[in-house]
Scaffold this active site. Structure first.
Site, PDB file in Angstrom:
ATOM      1  N   HIS A  96      38.700  44.490  53.970  1.00  0.00           N
ATOM      2  CA  HIS A  96      39.244  45.729  54.468  1.00  0.00           C
ATOM      3  C   HIS A  96      41.025  45.381  54.553  1.00  0.00           C
ATOM      4  O   HIS A  96      40.732  45.088  56.118  1.00  0.00           O
ATOM      5  CB  HIS A  96      39.213  46.445  54.816  1.00  0.00           C
ATOM      6  CG  HIS A  96      37.456  46.901  54.125  1.00  0.00           C
ATOM      7  ND1 HIS A  96      37.541  47.473  52.598  1.00  0.00           N
ATOM      8  CD2 HIS A  96      36.135  46.879  54.209  1.00  0.00           C
ATOM      9  CE1 HIS A  96      36.225  47.967  52.585  1.00  0.00           C
ATOM     10  NE2 HIS A  96      35.885  47.760  52.954  1.00  0.00           N
ATOM     11  N   HIS A 106      37.335  42.632  46.241  1.00  0.00           N
ATOM     12  CA  HIS A 106      35.426  42.254  45.792  1.00  0.00           C
ATOM     13  C   HIS A 106      35.101  41.164  45.454  1.00  0.00           C
ATOM     14  O   HIS A 106      35.713  40.825  44.338  1.00  0.00           O
ATOM     15  CB  HIS A 106      34.942  43.339  45.856  1.00  0.00           C
ATOM     16  CG  HIS A 106      33.505  42.426  45.349  1.00  0.00           C
ATOM     17  ND1 HIS A 106      33.209  42.933  43.878  1.00  0.00           N
ATOM     18  CD2 HIS A 106      32.438  42.664  45.705  1.00  0.00           C
ATOM     19  CE1 HIS A 106      32.052  42.866  43.978  1.00  0.00           C
ATOM     20  NE2 HIS A 106      31.345  42.268  45.342  1.00  0.00           N
ATOM     21  N   VAL A 109      29.552  35.731  44.018  1.00  0.00           N
ATOM     22  CA  VAL A 109      29.191  34.714  42.879  1.00  0.00           C
ATOM     23  C   VAL A 109      27.752  34.847  43.230  1.00  0.00           C
ATOM     24  O   VAL A 109      27.333  34.261  44.482  1.00  0.00           O
ATOM     25  CB  VAL A 109      30.103  33.148  42.901  1.00  0.00           C
ATOM     26  CG1 VAL A 109      30.999  33.581  41.831  1.00  0.00           C
ATOM     27  CG2 VAL A 109      30.948  33.180  44.284  1.00  0.00           C
ATOM     28  N   ARG A 110      27.053  34.164  42.231  1.00  0.00           N
ATOM     29  CA  ARG A 110      25.308  34.365  42.332  1.00  0.00           C
ATOM     30  C   ARG A 110      24.393  33.387  41.398  1.00  0.00           C
ATOM     31  O   ARG A 110      25.010  33.014  40.666  1.00  0.00           O
ATOM     32  CB  ARG A 110      25.133  36.131  42.595  1.00  0.00           C
ATOM     33  CG  ARG A 110      24.972  36.622  40.955  1.00  0.00           C
ATOM     34  CD  ARG A 110      24.479  38.468  41.585  1.00  0.00           C
ATOM     35  NE  ARG A 110      24.866  39.011  40.177  1.00  0.00           N
ATOM     36  CZ  ARG A 110      25.579  39.645  40.078  1.00  0.00           C
ATOM     37  NH1 ARG A 110      26.607  39.312  40.755  1.00  0.00           N
ATOM     38  NH2 ARG A 110      26.035  40.259  39.096  1.00  0.00           N
ATOM     39  N   HIS A 145      45.212  39.681  36.956  1.00  0.00           N
ATOM     40  CA  HIS A 145      44.889  39.589  35.973  1.00  0.00           C
ATOM     41  C   HIS A 145      45.019  37.771  35.254  1.00  0.00           C
ATOM     42  O   HIS A 145      44.574  37.398  34.160  1.00  0.00           O
ATOM     43  CB  HIS A 145      45.475  40.408  34.720  1.00  0.00           C
ATOM     44  CG  HIS A 145      44.207  41.588  35.637  1.00  0.00           C
ATOM     45  ND1 HIS A 145      43.427  41.833  34.145  1.00  0.00           N
ATOM     46  CD2 HIS A 145      44.377  43.285  36.393  1.00  0.00           C
ATOM     47  CE1 HIS A 145      42.283  43.140  35.214  1.00  0.00           C
ATOM     48  NE2 HIS A 145      43.178  43.411  35.739  1.00  0.00           N
ATOM     49  N   HIS A 175      31.277  60.374  38.572  1.00  0.00           N
ATOM     50  CA  HIS A 175      31.308  61.723  39.354  1.00  0.00           C
ATOM     51  C   HIS A 175      32.698  61.840  39.187  1.00  0.00           C
ATOM     52  O   HIS A 175      33.762  63.384  39.290  1.00  0.00           O
ATOM     53  CB  HIS A 175      30.823  61.890  40.041  1.00  0.00           C
ATOM     54  CG  HIS A 175      31.015  61.254  41.143  1.00  0.00           C
ATOM     55  ND1 HIS A 175      30.946  59.763  41.455  1.00  0.00           N
ATOM     56  CD2 HIS A 175      31.235  61.175  42.884  1.00  0.00           C
ATOM     57  CE1 HIS A 175      31.449  58.538  42.611  1.00  0.00           C
ATOM     58  NE2 HIS A 175      31.643  59.921  43.395  1.00  0.00           N
ATOM     59  N   GLY A 257      13.629  44.943  49.833  1.00  0.00           N
ATOM     60  CA  GLY A 257      13.672  43.939  51.801  1.00  0.00           C
ATOM     61  C   GLY A 257      14.585  43.837  52.505  1.00  0.00           C
ATOM     62  O   GLY A 257      14.680  42.898  53.599  1.00  0.00           O
ATOM     63  N   GLY A 258      16.158  43.277  51.548  1.00  0.00           N
ATOM     64  CA  GLY A 258      17.110  42.362  52.100  1.00  0.00           C
ATOM     65  C   GLY A 258      17.020  42.909  53.572  1.00  0.00           C
ATOM     66  O   GLY A 258      17.523  44.381  54.491  1.00  0.00           O
ATOM     67  N   ARG A 259      18.720  42.441  54.304  1.00  0.00           N
ATOM     68  CA  ARG A 259      19.147  42.764  56.365  1.00  0.00           C
ATOM     69  C   ARG A 259      19.887  43.830  55.638  1.00  0.00           C
ATOM     70  O   ARG A 259      21.349  43.251  55.143  1.00  0.00           O
ATOM     71  CB  ARG A 259      19.233  41.768  56.868  1.00  0.00           C
ATOM     72  CG  ARG A 259      20.123  41.142  57.557  1.00  0.00           C
ATOM     73  CD  ARG A 259      20.327  40.351  58.146  1.00  0.00           C
ATOM     74  NE  ARG A 259      20.956  40.693  59.724  1.00  0.00           N
ATOM     75  CZ  ARG A 259      22.189  40.606  60.493  1.00  0.00           C
ATOM     76  NH1 ARG A 259      22.900  40.231  59.533  1.00  0.00           N
ATOM     77  NH2 ARG A 259      22.308  40.416  61.932  1.00  0.00           N
TER      78      ARG A 259
END
Length: 305
Positions: A96, A106, A109-110, A145, A175, A257-259
């Site tokens: 930000h 944002h 990568v996972r 892009h 919405h 249950g992540g932080r």
């Protein structure tokens, strides 16, 4: 070295590289690092820079977590994996900037792996990056892009178009009937060929630096006043709405249950909502609406600042 460890090593190095670039550009603040452990298994390192000269808040986290039961946000899409052991690692960031003329961004990568009875039953890559300007410049959007298209090129003629479209369809505030920004790339369930898919993940992670930081350098000294700041804070509200209502990563993290502190680092430090707000017709603020819908940025003839 296992495939998982190769991905893990790349991701930790990517976090380091991005942090170094941010600190160099900002020139004032530094990242605070928070190491954490997850009771159910795994942990990570969360880094946060605040109150910088360029970045009001820059959060980037690495996590390597595991468990014995997939949370609902994941198992609803892969019911055959219910009850499987799983492990996931990734890097996720949201920046930000202070100046309203510098876009929020944002990157994620996972890599995810599931096992049953000691055997791997599924593994896939996911991620992408997107850009959320408040006062957009066509030059910046086209640059963004162009980098995305070029990094996709070695992976097939349809890769950019497909993953741009996926991004346009994913980052939508249903919405509000608007996209979160001007898009980028988004992909999930990439599991056909580990080496090729891992190469693509690296291209996305590396390409992010080329796509985003030239825009920051170009815009962070642009003069602005109270009007632009107020609009920036108002539009940040849309970012909060998307992340808490629709973002899979946020839902997965909270349901597994992540932080919470690390998961919600994507939220801006300051934000405002205003009932019934409408920008003045013809204003710079009203112009943003033209950018919050899917567009073929690289083939449109109108390119201007």
């Amino acid at each position: 070295m296992s495939d998982f460890d190769r991905v893990r090593d790349y991701l930790t190095a990517l976090q380091d590289r991005i942090c170094n670039v941010v600190e160099t550009i900002d020139g004032q603040s530094h990242f605070h690092e928070d190491h954490w452990q997850r009771t159910e298994g795994g942990g990570g390192r969360t880094r946060l820079l605040r109150d910088g000269a360029v970045f009001e808040q820059a959060g980037i986290g690495f996590s390597d977590v595991c468990g014995t039961h997939l949370p609902p946000s994941a198992s609803v899409r892969r019911p055959e994996l219910a009850g499987a052991n799983w492990r996931a690692c990734g890097v996720s960031l949201v920046f930000h900037p202070k100046n309203p003329f510098v876009p929020t961004t944002h990157l994620n990568v996972r890599y995810f792996r599931a096992e049953r009875d000691g055997k791997q039953v599924a593994a896939w890559f996911g991620g992408g990056f997107d850009l959320t300007p408040f006062y957009p410049f066509d030059e910046d959007v086209v640059h963004w892009h162009t980098v995305a298209r070029d990094l996709c090129a070695p992976f097939g003629d349809e890769r950019y178009a497909a993953h741009k479209r996926w991004c346009d369809e994913y980052f939508v505030l249903r919405h509000r009937n608007e996209t979160r920004g001007v898009g980028g790339l988004f992909f999930d369930d990439l599991d056909k060929d580990f080496e090729r898919d891992f190469a693509y993940q690296r291209a996305v992670g590396d390409g992010f630096l080329d796509a985003y930081f030239p825009i920051v350098t170009r815009r962070h000294d642009t003069p602005y006043g109270d009007r632009e700041r107020a609009f920036q804070l108002y539009r940040r509200g849309r970012y909060v709405e998307f992340n808490l209502l629709f973002d899979r990563g946020t839902l997965f993290g909270l349901q597994s249950g992540g932080r919470a502190e690390s998961i919600l680092i994507s939220l801006p430090p300051l934000v405002r909502w205003e009932y019934g707000y409408h920008p003045l017709p013809g204003s710079a603020e009203a112009r943003l609406a033209d950018y919050l819908l899917p567009r073929d940025w690289l083939n449109e003839s109108r390119i201007c600042e």
